[in-house]
Design an enzyme around this catalytic site. Structure first.
Site, PDB file in Angstrom:
ATOM      1  CE  LYS A   1      -8.175  29.249  -8.618  1.00 22.65           C
ATOM      2  NZ  LYS A   1      -8.143  28.089  -7.714  1.00 22.65           N
TER       3      LYS A   1
ATOM      4  N   GLY B   1      -8.335  23.755  -9.090  1.00 22.28           N
ATOM      5  CA  GLY B   1      -9.036  22.858 -10.003  1.00 22.28           C
ATOM      6  C   GLY B   1      -8.094  22.059 -10.873  1.00 22.28           C
TER       7      GLY B   1
ATOM      8  NE  ARG C   1     -14.229  32.608 -13.353  1.00 20.93           N
ATOM      9  CZ  ARG C   1     -13.022  32.141 -13.670  1.00 20.93           C
ATOM     10  NH1 ARG C   1     -12.782  31.681 -14.891  1.00 20.93           N
ATOM     11  NH2 ARG C   1     -12.069  32.111 -12.761  1.00 20.93           N
TER      12      ARG C   1
ATOM     13  NE  ARG D   1      -8.388  33.245 -14.957  1.00 23.09           N
ATOM     14  CZ  ARG D   1      -7.105  33.566 -15.033  1.00 23.09           C
ATOM     15  NH1 ARG D   1      -6.747  34.837 -15.002  1.00 23.09           N
ATOM     16  NH2 ARG D   1      -6.174  32.634 -15.116  1.00 23.09           N
TER      17      ARG D   1
ATOM     18  NE  ARG E   1     -13.809  24.789 -10.289  1.00 22.42           N
ATOM     19  CZ  ARG E   1     -12.664  25.227 -10.809  1.00 22.42           C
ATOM     20  NH1 ARG E   1     -11.658  25.563 -10.007  1.00 22.42           N
ATOM     21  NH2 ARG E   1     -12.514  25.295 -12.119  1.00 22.42           N
TER      22      ARG E   1
ATOM     23  CG  ASP F   1      -9.615  31.452 -17.921  1.00 24.55           C
ATOM     24  OD1 ASP F   1     -10.685  30.955 -17.527  1.00 24.55           O
ATOM     25  OD2 ASP F   1      -8.517  30.893 -17.765  1.00 24.55           O
TER      26      ASP F   1
ATOM     27  CE  LYS G   1      -4.665  28.348 -12.686  1.00 25.58           C
ATOM     28  NZ  LYS G   1      -6.011  28.390 -12.068  1.00 25.58           N
ATOM     29  CB  SER G   2      -2.352  27.031 -17.946  1.00 19.84           C
ATOM     30  OG  SER G   2      -3.562  27.634 -17.595  1.00 19.84           O
TER      31      SER G   2
ATOM     32  CB  SER H   1     -10.193  22.400 -21.963  1.00 17.51           C
ATOM     33  OG  SER H   1      -9.591  23.311 -21.067  1.00 17.51           O
TER      34      SER H   1
END
Length: 432
Positions: free
Chosen positions: A419, A103, A353, A394, A131, A322, A33-34, A178
């Site tokens: 997601k 996000g 989380r 996650r 967020r 993560d 995804k990143s 980040s």
């Protein structure tokens, strides 16, 4: 391809089947995804056509693709081939986009539109509107953008009036996300003057910033990096190209952990130790627990410790946070306590989380202590429970692993894994 707005309905549940035997088999992991989202933005800014292969099609990336289309980017999607072609287009003044719960899309496209000459509207799901965005928004204002908030200050939704004339030295607090740093880095070449980015505070997940700077170089723009400082020279333009997206190491880590917990032997295709993704460091942690990682021409093979027996450890996971939830579940079955350090920033992600881990472990009867940015977990046998997932993919995937060696573990709202990994549960169950 339209992103779905979140509608509150009766939640589904997914029981996890306990296994009496080690998990074995082969898994093919979807694209990262990143990397997909970075490549989409780079393609939208590059001169000429960009062709992306091994694209991840998930809720987040589909939202990103739809936003680019709404902004005038020419996008051709071949989902069966996992391929996308992009060519930049003219962005209409007054364009509106909806980033859903993504996000990355929210942060990257805010920075992108902040460099465009026009006024644009960005909206999001209720979850994304909660967020943090403040650090990025204040950075964009210091670079000339102007923001008008529809509801709460420094949060989505908002209008952004872009400005490309600027060029300056900016300072970003890297302790929250980040993504704020990556967003400004990726879009810096759009300014007419040099951009220097100073990072203050403790940098979270620097590995994701490293992915950003490597991909910028891959698309034709080098970044000069010094300690806590990045320089992007003006007058450069990204170049369209063919680009193969790595398979997602974050998704692979759940299967790495499954092999460790059950003492299994799992092959993961298209994931390699030389990955640019930060979560590859999780493999080193599993080796400390006694796992053997074997490199093969097609990927990696994980051979878990015999009988799934391993000691607890102390581990700093700041740079691959993560996997904090995954490590927390692995810790349940260790022979001694585990301490996960320096992950306080995960309070500000899809869910809090830190709180989610503590709450759900205690619901299972597992000892858990949170102190600052550290989590201490005491091993035990989980009691039957329904795991709340907080609309956090996650949490769902990591806590499913708790059911591998215990009866009665059920995951609430399992569809939230769409997601990033829509068929996660099917692939897990193929290994039984």
């Amino acid at each position: 391809m339209q992103p779905k707005k979140i509608i509150q309905t009766e939640k589904k549940v997914h029981p996890i089947k306990q296994t009496k035997a080690p998990l074995t088999g082969t898994v093919i992991i979807p694209g990262s995804k990143s990397i997909t989202n970075r490549a989409l933005l780079l393609g939208a800014m590059a001169k000429g056509e960009t062709v992306l292969d091994n694209v991840l099609f998930s809720d987040d990336t589909i939202a990103f693709i739809q936003c680019l289309k709404s902004l005038g980017t020419h996008v051709e999607v071949k989902e069966e081939q996992k391929r996308i072609s992009l060519t930049p287009g003219a962005i209409a003044d007054g364009a509106r986009i909806y980033v859903n719960s993504a996000g990355t899309a929210a942060r990257f496209l805010t920075a992108y539109l902040g460099t465009m000459d026009g006024r644009f509207f960005i909206d999001a799901s209720e979850q994304m509107c909660r967020r943090p965005m403040k650090e990025l928004l204040h950075t964009m204002e210091s670079l000339g953008a102007r923001l008008t908030f529809e509801k709460e200050e420094d949060r989505l939704p908002y209008w952004i009036q872009g400005c490309s004339d600027n060029g300056a030295e900016v300072t970003i607090d890297g302790s929250l996300s980040s993504q704020f740093v990556s967003a400004v880095l990726l879009c810096a070449p759009n300014y007419r003057n040099d951009i220097t980015i100073h990072i203050v505070g403790e940098r979270t997940a620097k590995s994701y910033i490293d992915i950003t700077t490597k991909m910028m170089k891959d698309f034709g723009i080098p970044v000069t990096e010094e300690e806590n400082k990045y320089l992007i020279k003006a007058g450069q333009k990204y170049k369209g190209r063919s680009y193969l997206i790595e398979s997602d190491v974050s998704s692979a880590c759940y299967f790495v952990a499954a092999a460790v917990i059950t003492g299994g032997d799992i092959r993961i295709e298209n994931v390699f130790r030389n990955s640019i993704q930060g979560d590859i460091k999780f493999l080193e942690v599993m080796e400390r627990l006694g796992a053997k990682i074997v490199d093969t021409p097609s990927g990696i093979e994980i051979i878990g410790p015999q009988n799934g027996e391993y000691d607890g450890i102390e581990v700093d996971m700041n740079d691959f946070s993560d996997q904090t939830m995954t490590m927390a579940v692995v810790a349940i079955y260790a022979k001694s306590k585990t301490v996960i350090k320096n992950v306080g920033h995960i309070r500000h992600q899809e869910s809090d989380r830190m709180l989610a881990i503590e709450t759900e472990l205690k619901r299972m009867g597992i000892g858990c202590e949170v102190c600052g940015g550290d989590i201490t977990i005491y091993p035990g046998q989980p009691k039957p429970s329904v795991v709340n997932t907080y609309n956090d993919h996650r949490m769902a995937m990591a806590f499913s692993l708790a059911g591998l060696r215990s009866e009665g573990i059920t995951i609430a709202d399992p569809d939230c894994v769409s997601k990033t990994f829509a068929d996660y549960f099917e692939k897990l169950e193929m290994l039984y």
